[in-house]
Design a protein around this motif. Structure first.
Motif, PDB file in Angstrom:
ATOM      1  N   LEU A 137       1.098  -0.930  -0.365  1.00 29.97           N
ATOM      2  CA  LEU A 137      -0.105  -0.057  -0.179  1.00 29.97           C
ATOM      3  C   LEU A 137       0.730   1.292   0.014  1.00 29.97           C
ATOM      4  O   LEU A 137       0.650   2.342  -0.436  1.00 29.97           O
ATOM      5  CB  LEU A 137      -0.927  -0.322   1.346  1.00 29.97           C
ATOM      6  N   SER A 140       2.441   1.942  -3.487  1.00 33.75           N
ATOM      7  CA  SER A 140       1.456   2.230  -4.975  1.00 33.75           C
ATOM      8  C   SER A 140       0.492   4.302  -3.957  1.00 33.75           C
ATOM      9  O   SER A 140       1.025   4.808  -5.038  1.00 33.75           O
ATOM     10  CB  SER A 140      -0.475   2.234  -4.152  1.00 33.75           C
ATOM     11  N   ILE A 141       1.213   3.831  -2.655  1.00 39.52           N
ATOM     12  CA  ILE A 141       0.626   5.237  -2.373  1.00 39.52           C
ATOM     13  C   ILE A 141       1.916   6.448  -2.677  1.00 39.52           C
ATOM     14  O   ILE A 141       1.579   7.425  -3.397  1.00 39.52           O
ATOM     15  CB  ILE A 141       0.220   5.813  -1.233  1.00 39.52           C
ATOM     16  N   GLN A 187      -7.461  14.001  -4.250  1.00 38.67           N
ATOM     17  CA  GLN A 187      -6.727  12.936  -3.759  1.00 38.67           C
ATOM     18  C   GLN A 187      -6.693  12.104  -2.621  1.00 38.67           C
ATOM     19  O   GLN A 187      -6.208  11.046  -2.138  1.00 38.67           O
ATOM     20  CB  GLN A 187      -5.580  13.689  -3.570  1.00 38.67           C
ATOM     21  N   ALA A 190      -9.034   9.516  -2.526  1.00 38.15           N
ATOM     22  CA  ALA A 190      -9.010   8.370  -3.661  1.00 38.15           C
ATOM     23  C   ALA A 190      -7.893   7.849  -2.628  1.00 38.15           C
ATOM     24  O   ALA A 190      -7.754   6.272  -3.044  1.00 38.15           O
ATOM     25  CB  ALA A 190      -7.642   9.051  -5.057  1.00 38.15           C
ATOM     26  N   VAL A 191      -6.535   8.136  -1.955  1.00 37.52           N
ATOM     27  CA  VAL A 191      -6.063   7.616  -1.024  1.00 37.52           C
ATOM     28  C   VAL A 191      -6.979   6.480  -0.038  1.00 37.52           C
ATOM     29  O   VAL A 191      -6.602   5.367   0.333  1.00 37.52           O
ATOM     30  CB  VAL A 191      -5.108   8.370  -0.769  1.00 37.52           C
ATOM     31  N   HIS A 193      -9.863   5.020  -0.710  1.00 35.56           N
ATOM     32  CA  HIS A 193     -10.685   3.890  -1.162  1.00 35.56           C
ATOM     33  C   HIS A 193      -9.637   3.009  -1.433  1.00 35.56           C
ATOM     34  O   HIS A 193     -10.016   2.182  -1.287  1.00 35.56           O
ATOM     35  CB  HIS A 193     -11.464   4.881  -1.790  1.00 35.56           C
ATOM     36  N   LEU A 194      -8.312   3.997  -1.845  1.00 32.24           N
ATOM     37  CA  LEU A 194      -7.234   2.539  -2.409  1.00 32.24           C
ATOM     38  C   LEU A 194      -7.464   2.023  -0.756  1.00 32.24           C
ATOM     39  O   LEU A 194      -7.112   0.696  -0.572  1.00 32.24           O
ATOM     40  CB  LEU A 194      -6.085   3.608  -2.516  1.00 32.24           C
ATOM     41  N   VAL A 195      -6.976   2.485   0.246  1.00 32.71           N
ATOM     42  CA  VAL A 195      -6.861   1.675   1.918  1.00 32.71           C
ATOM     43  C   VAL A 195      -7.878   1.253   1.944  1.00 32.71           C
ATOM     44  O   VAL A 195      -7.405   0.295   2.274  1.00 32.71           O
ATOM     45  CB  VAL A 195      -5.733   2.573   2.605  1.00 32.71           C
ATOM     46  N   SER A 196      -9.112   1.332   2.028  1.00 37.37           N
ATOM     47  CA  SER A 196     -10.390   0.095   2.613  1.00 37.37           C
ATOM     48  C   SER A 196     -10.904  -0.495   1.152  1.00 37.37           C
ATOM     49  O   SER A 196     -10.724  -1.264   2.208  1.00 37.37           O
ATOM     50  CB  SER A 196     -11.401   1.819   1.585  1.00 37.37           C
ATOM     51  N   ASN A 197     -10.260  -0.143   0.099  1.00 36.56           N
ATOM     52  CA  ASN A 197     -10.877  -1.223  -0.332  1.00 36.56           C
ATOM     53  C   ASN A 197      -9.200  -2.165  -0.824  1.00 36.56           C
ATOM     54  O   ASN A 197      -9.563  -3.955  -1.418  1.00 36.56           O
ATOM     55  CB  ASN A 197     -10.856  -0.679  -2.158  1.00 36.56           C
ATOM     56  N   SER A 198      -8.154  -2.141  -0.446  1.00 38.70           N
ATOM     57  CA  SER A 198      -7.326  -3.107  -0.497  1.00 38.70           C
ATOM     58  C   SER A 198      -7.257  -4.081   1.099  1.00 38.70           C
ATOM     59  O   SER A 198      -6.577  -5.238   1.237  1.00 38.70           O
ATOM     60  CB  SER A 198      -6.129  -2.426  -0.073  1.00 38.70           C
TER      61      SER A 198
END
Length: 537
Positions: A137, A140-141, A187, A190-191, A193-198
């Motif tokens: 993660l 990716s960030i 942004q 977006a971060v 949602h990226l962490v939450s969906n992972s």
């Protein structure tokens, strides 16, 4: 008694014999010249190095150096632990290394799971999985342009089938932004949602984002969501719509007013409410030719006879009221006139017509324009008289009315919608453009680079010319003069022998013999006697 015979000793120069000082100096000069030439060439060919990466970890540094060696790209280390490559290859090398996933930034991802040891406990496996997920993660960030570094901390609860209520996981993200860079609300979302969906079962509200200054970025997002303000997409849509109106207004007015003589601003009131409406409308039958769905007709005839039979209460009835026979139009049967029998006829008809029905579904357009407010300012018109003097003349009312009508047509003016248009004429307070002095040719960067290159080559050429004409050429002249000088007289050796200079040709041999004969006739006579006696063979 005759004097002892004396012989002329002409020693032959051996290969190991020491060279003369002139030859040694000549060889040193040649070696120095070659060294200067080689050093100048290497110096001119040395590339200019630029920093490729700074503050690399040991692991990333080793991986990057291995990749550079495979690509045959020279590199060197500078102060501070930075890695430098030739200036012309910096961008290419960065792209090629990025294609290989280098540098990794010291983060460890799921490669931890590749080196699992036999007999690892379940707790260690779960811990390695969590560390690998955090590292992936963070990688990716870090791909965001404004993020310099990132760390992710996950709080994962242990799932158990014996507990009815399971605690939900949470996450915290620490961001290190580049100086002068910030993350907008989109942004940050977006971060989140990226962490939450992972992470399974991780809700968006359980993700916290903090920057290097200690600012809680996710709090701003939640506050904006609670106020139900426009999001970034809606704001951008409104801005683009307003700019589109401005561009069209200025484009149609510029040919009439001239460049830089018109300014327009548009404020759009948009409705982003999304709604749907459904209705059913029934209308009565108003025409005779309406469609018939169904028709049902029934008819019954109840007849009566004269009184007769046994006298009694049942037969003593009053005579029936005289009625005329009724014949309904279109009836299926009729009652025949019969004086002896009378009856009642009943006919029922049921007709069902199709009823008009309208089903309407209405969906309101998202981002519908509710109202437009347009303000336009036009500069005074420039007028030049016969003397060449330029004056500013205001526009007439007719001209302003024409411009107003043009603006209304361009914007799609609607009185029912409540649009407003304001066009005024005023003199612009425009400052004269500051004239930026042109950079002299000798100060331009390209000229400076060319001058550096030419200066380097001229310096090398000057050094070479100095060595050739001031050092090498005088030595060559001295050595040539010494080689072409006439041979000196013989020198007496300690043993009494006379050492003659080494002749180089037959004529020199003859000249040398003549000089010796003139200088020492007795020695020559003794030599001749020895030759005659047979000792000179």
């Amino acid at each position: 008694m005759d004097a002892p015979a004396q012989s002329l000793a002409i020693p032959v120069q051996r290969p190991f014999q020491l060279l003369s000082p002139q030859r040694v100096g000549f060889m040193l000069t040649i070696a120095t010249t070659i060294a200067v030439l080689v050093a100048g060439y290497l110096w001119s060919q040395t590339p200019d190095y630029r920093v490729l990466y700074g503050n690399l970890s040991d692991r990333d540094g080793g991986a990057v150096i291995a990749a550079l060696q495979q690509m045959n790209i020279p590199y060197r280390f500078v102060e501070g632990g930075a890695l430098s490559v030739p200036a012309g290859q910096v961008h290419e090398v960065r792209l090629r290394l990025a294609g290989q996933g280098l540098p990794k930034g010291g983060l460890t991802g799921f490669e931890l799971m590749e080196n699992q040891k036999f007999g690892t406990s379940q707790f260690a496996e779960q811990l390695n999985y969590q560390r690998g997920l955090e590292g992936e993660l963070a990688r990716s960030i870090q791909t965001l342009s404004a993020v310099q570094s990132a760390r992710v901390h996950l709080a994962l609860s242990k799932q158990s089938g014996f507990m009815r209520e399971q605690s939900k996981p949470s996450a915290s993200v620490m961001l290190g932004l580049y100086p002068g860079r910030v993350l907008d609300a989109t942004q940050v979302s977006a971060v989140v949602h990226l962490v939450s969906n992972s992470v399974p079962d991780l809700q968006i509200k359980n993700v916290s984002i903090v920057d290097q200054n200690g600012n809680l970025l996710s709090a701003e997002r939640s506050e904006n969501a609670s106020r139900q303000t426009l999001d970034a997409t809606q704001i951008k849509y409104r801005h683009d719509l307003e700019q589109g109106y401005i561009s069209r207004i200025e484009a149609i007015l510029t040919p009439l007013t001239g460049q830089q003589n018109v300014r327009a601003q548009v404020t759009a009131d948009l409705d982003f409410t999304q709604s749907e409406h459904a209705e059913e409308i029934y209308k009565p039958n108003q025409t005779a030719d309406a469609a018939v769905r169904s028709k049902q007709t029934s008819e019954s005839n109840v007849g009566t006879t004269a009184a007769g039979g046994v006298p009694g209460a049942l037969s003593n009835q009053p005579p029936a009221q005289p009625t005329a026979p009724i014949t309904a139009p279109g009836a299926m049967s009729s009652v025949a006139g019969n004086s002896a029998a009378t009856g009642n006829v009943r006919k029922d008809a049921t007709i069902n017509y199709e009823v008009d029905k309208t089903i309407r579904h209405t969906r309101q357009e998202l981002g519908r324009v509710k109202r437009l407010a347009v303000a336009v300012v036009v500069n005074h018109r420039s007028r030049t008289d016969s003397a060449g003097k330029v004056t500013q003349v205001p526009l007439s009312d007719a001209d302003i009315a024409k411009l107003t009508n043009l603006v209304k047509e361009v914007m799609g003016y609607s009185k029912e919608r409540g649009d407003t248009v304001s066009v005024i004429n005023s003199a612009f307070n425009m400052r004269e453009r500051e004239k930026i002095p042109e950079i002299p040719l000798w100060k331009q960067p390209d000229t400076v680079d060319i001058a550096k290159t030419v200066g380097k080559n001229l310096l090398i050429a000057a050094v070479l010319l100095f060595v050739v004409f001031r050092v090498l050429r005088p030595l060559l002249k001295t050595y040539s003069a010494a080689a072409l000088a006439p041979p000196a007289l013989a020198q007496e050796l300690p043993s009494g022998q006379t050492q003659l200079p080494q002749p180089n040709s037959y004529e020199q041999h003859v000249d040398q013999a003549k000089q010796i004969a003139r200088a020492d006739p007795k020695a020559v006579a003794n030599v001749v006697k020895d030759w005659v006696a047979g000792n000179g063979k």
